[in-house]
Design a protein around this motif. Structure first.
Motif, PDB file in Angstrom:
ATOM      1  N   GLY A   1       0.811  -1.217  -0.155  1.00  0.00           N
ATOM      2  CA  GLY A   1       0.022  -0.028   0.098  1.00  0.00           C
ATOM      3  C   GLY A   1       0.811   1.386   0.142  1.00  0.00           C
ATOM      4  N   ARG A   2       2.122   1.148  -0.273  1.00  0.00           N
ATOM      5  CA  ARG A   2       2.915   2.496  -0.284  1.00  0.00           C
ATOM      6  C   ARG A   2       3.244   2.913  -1.461  1.00  0.00           C
ATOM      7  N   ALA A   3       3.652   4.121  -1.751  1.00  0.00           N
ATOM      8  CA  ALA A   3       4.091   4.499  -3.110  1.00  0.00           C
ATOM      9  C   ALA A   3       5.418   3.936  -3.366  1.00  0.00           C
ATOM     10  N   PRO A   4       5.766   3.567  -4.822  1.00  0.00           N
ATOM     11  CA  PRO A   4       6.960   2.884  -4.941  1.00  0.00           C
ATOM     12  C   PRO A   4       8.210   3.692  -4.566  1.00  0.00           C
ATOM     13  N   MET A   5       9.236   2.805  -4.177  1.00  0.00           N
ATOM     14  CA  MET A   5      10.519   3.393  -3.677  1.00  0.00           C
ATOM     15  C   MET A   5      11.243   4.318  -4.509  1.00  0.00           C
ATOM     16  N   TYR A   6      11.030   3.781  -5.981  1.00  0.00           N
ATOM     17  CA  TYR A   6      11.749   4.488  -6.965  1.00  0.00           C
ATOM     18  C   TYR A   6      10.569   4.979  -8.205  1.00  0.00           C
ATOM     19  N   ARG A   7      10.162   6.265  -7.961  1.00  0.00           N
ATOM     20  CA  ARG A   7       8.877   6.914  -8.746  1.00  0.00           C
ATOM     21  C   ARG A   7       9.433   6.479 -10.178  1.00  0.00           C
ATOM     22  N   LYS A   8      10.522   6.803 -10.692  1.00  0.00           N
ATOM     23  CA  LYS A   8      10.779   6.780 -12.061  1.00  0.00           C
ATOM     24  C   LYS A   8      11.643   5.494 -12.202  1.00  0.00           C
ATOM     25  N   PRO A   9      11.742   4.782 -13.550  1.00  0.00           N
ATOM     26  CA  PRO A   9      12.371   3.533 -13.478  1.00  0.00           C
ATOM     27  C   PRO A   9      14.082   3.793 -13.567  1.00  0.00           C
ATOM     28  N   TRP A  10      14.370   4.979 -13.991  1.00  0.00           N
ATOM     29  CA  TRP A  10      15.892   5.340 -13.954  1.00  0.00           C
ATOM     30  C   TRP A  10      16.478   5.454 -12.603  1.00  0.00           C
ATOM     31  N   GLN A  11      15.541   5.570 -11.766  1.00  0.00           N
ATOM     32  CA  GLN A  11      15.994   6.467 -10.200  1.00  0.00           C
ATOM     33  C   GLN A  11      16.582   5.242  -9.530  1.00  0.00           C
ATOM     34  N   ARG A  12      16.051   3.802  -9.960  1.00  0.00           N
ATOM     35  CA  ARG A  12      16.630   2.525  -9.370  1.00  0.00           C
ATOM     36  C   ARG A  12      18.192   2.624  -9.666  1.00  0.00           C
ATOM     37  N   TRP A  13      18.418   2.977 -10.954  1.00  0.00           N
ATOM     38  CA  TRP A  13      20.022   2.736 -11.031  1.00  0.00           C
ATOM     39  C   TRP A  13      20.575   3.963 -10.750  1.00  0.00           C
ATOM     40  N   ALA A  14      20.150   5.078 -10.502  1.00  0.00           N
ATOM     41  CA  ALA A  14      20.943   6.285  -9.826  1.00  0.00           C
ATOM     42  C   ALA A  14      21.289   5.974  -8.474  1.00  0.00           C
ATOM     43  N   TRP A  15      20.271   5.441  -7.558  1.00  0.00           N
ATOM     44  CA  TRP A  15      20.515   5.069  -6.325  1.00  0.00           C
ATOM     45  C   TRP A  15      21.653   3.928  -6.346  1.00  0.00           C
ATOM     46  N   ALA A  16      21.474   3.131  -7.083  1.00  0.00           N
ATOM     47  CA  ALA A  16      22.469   1.950  -7.063  1.00  0.00           C
ATOM     48  C   ALA A  16      23.838   2.306  -7.097  1.00  0.00           C
ATOM     49  N   VAL A  17      24.113   3.560  -7.867  1.00  0.00           N
ATOM     50  CA  VAL A  17      25.633   3.865  -8.068  1.00  0.00           C
ATOM     51  C   VAL A  17      26.120   4.757  -6.895  1.00  0.00           C
ATOM     52  N   VAL A  18      25.250   5.210  -5.913  1.00  0.00           N
ATOM     53  CA  VAL A  18      25.598   5.875  -4.805  1.00  0.00           C
ATOM     54  C   VAL A  18      26.672   5.103  -3.955  1.00  0.00           C
ATOM     55  N   PRO A  19      26.709   3.981  -3.755  1.00  0.00           N
ATOM     56  CA  PRO A  19      27.736   3.104  -2.977  1.00  0.00           C
ATOM     57  C   PRO A  19      28.934   3.180  -3.783  1.00  0.00           C
ATOM     58  N   ILE A  20      28.896   3.131  -5.231  1.00  0.00           N
ATOM     59  CA  ILE A  20      30.228   3.006  -5.946  1.00  0.00           C
ATOM     60  C   ILE A  20      30.833   4.355  -6.172  1.00  0.00           C
ATOM     61  N   ILE A  21      29.829   5.307  -6.244  1.00  0.00           N
ATOM     62  CA  ILE A  21      30.562   6.782  -6.482  1.00  0.00           C
ATOM     63  C   ILE A  21      31.147   7.164  -5.394  1.00  0.00           C
ATOM     64  N   THR A  22      30.584   6.792  -4.072  1.00  0.00           N
ATOM     65  CA  THR A  22      31.369   7.334  -2.770  1.00  0.00           C
ATOM     66  C   THR A  22      31.986   6.439  -2.272  1.00  0.00           C
ATOM     67  N   LEU A  23      32.376   5.116  -2.983  1.00  0.00           N
ATOM     68  CA  LEU A  23      33.294   4.177  -2.542  1.00  0.00           C
ATOM     69  C   LEU A  23      33.069   3.564  -1.009  1.00  0.00           C
ATOM     70  N   SER A  24      31.781   3.367  -0.842  1.00  0.00           N
ATOM     71  CA  SER A  24      31.130   2.809   0.191  1.00  0.00           C
ATOM     72  C   SER A  24      30.587   3.721   1.516  1.00  0.00           C
ATOM     73  N   ALA A  25      31.595   4.697   1.507  1.00  0.00           N
ATOM     74  CA  ALA A  25      31.275   5.743   2.541  1.00  0.00           C
ATOM     75  C   ALA A  25      29.699   6.287   2.638  1.00  0.00           C
ATOM     76  N   GLY A  26      29.122   6.302   1.531  1.00  0.00           N
ATOM     77  CA  GLY A  26      27.504   6.773   1.371  1.00  0.00           C
ATOM     78  C   GLY A  26      26.701   5.758   1.106  1.00  0.00           C
ATOM     79  N   THR A  27      27.114   4.530   1.541  1.00  0.00           N
ATOM     80  CA  THR A  27      26.325   3.505   1.085  1.00  0.00           C
ATOM     81  C   THR A  27      25.005   3.426   2.032  1.00  0.00           C
ATOM     82  N   PHE A  28      25.279   3.990   3.163  1.00  0.00           N
ATOM     83  CA  PHE A  28      23.836   4.142   4.098  1.00  0.00           C
ATOM     84  C   PHE A  28      22.747   5.215   3.475  1.00  0.00           C
ATOM     85  N   VAL A  29      23.097   5.885   2.667  1.00  0.00           N
ATOM     86  CA  VAL A  29      22.071   7.044   2.228  1.00  0.00           C
ATOM     87  C   VAL A  29      20.917   6.212   1.609  1.00  0.00           C
ATOM     88  N   PRO A  30      20.832   5.317   0.686  1.00  0.00           N
ATOM     89  CA  PRO A  30      19.871   4.771  -0.010  1.00  0.00           C
ATOM     90  C   PRO A  30      19.081   4.151   1.083  1.00  0.00           C
TER      91      PRO A  30
END
Length: 109
Positions: free
Chosen positions: A4-33
């Motif tokens: 019953g909740r809104a989708p985590m990713y409102r647009k299809p491209w957002q899944r992949w944009a969020w998935a690169v956060v750990p890679i771009i931040t070299l694990s330091a920002g993995t907690f953000v998503p």
């Protein structure tokens, strides 16, 4: 967990944009998503806390310039591979948040 909740990713491209956060931040920002996913009700607080704790260890190690080479070759390799596993696991786990039903049947019980 997202009945019953809104989708985590409102647009299809957002899944992949969020998935690169750990890679771009070299694990330091993995907690953000996972903080965002916890606030939206997609993961439990324990999941977000685990990623935040491991990210804090990575950040602290970088700030203090922890020299694992002084610990010997074995520990250096263990820590190197553990960091890569954390980085890749965070990216894959982020991509699987709110996964399509086809993926959930394969990866999530």
């Amino acid at each position: 967990m997202n009945q019953g909740r809104a989708p985590m990713y409102r647009k299809p491209w957002q899944r992949w944009a969020w998935a690169v956060v750990p890679i771009i931040t070299l694990s330091a920002g993995t907690f953000v998503p996972f903080i965002v996913a916890w606030r939206r009700g997609y993961v439990r607080w324990q999941t977000a806390a685990a990623y935040a704790a491991i990210s804090a260890i990575v950040i602290t190690s970088a700030i203090t310039e922890l020299d694992v080479r002084a610990w010997g070759e074995t520990w250096r390799e263990i820590i190197r591979y553990a960091l890569w596993v954390f980085l890749l696991a965070g990216a894959v786990h982020t991509a699987l948040l709110d996964a399509p039903k086809k993926w959930r049947s394969i990866f999530i019980r």
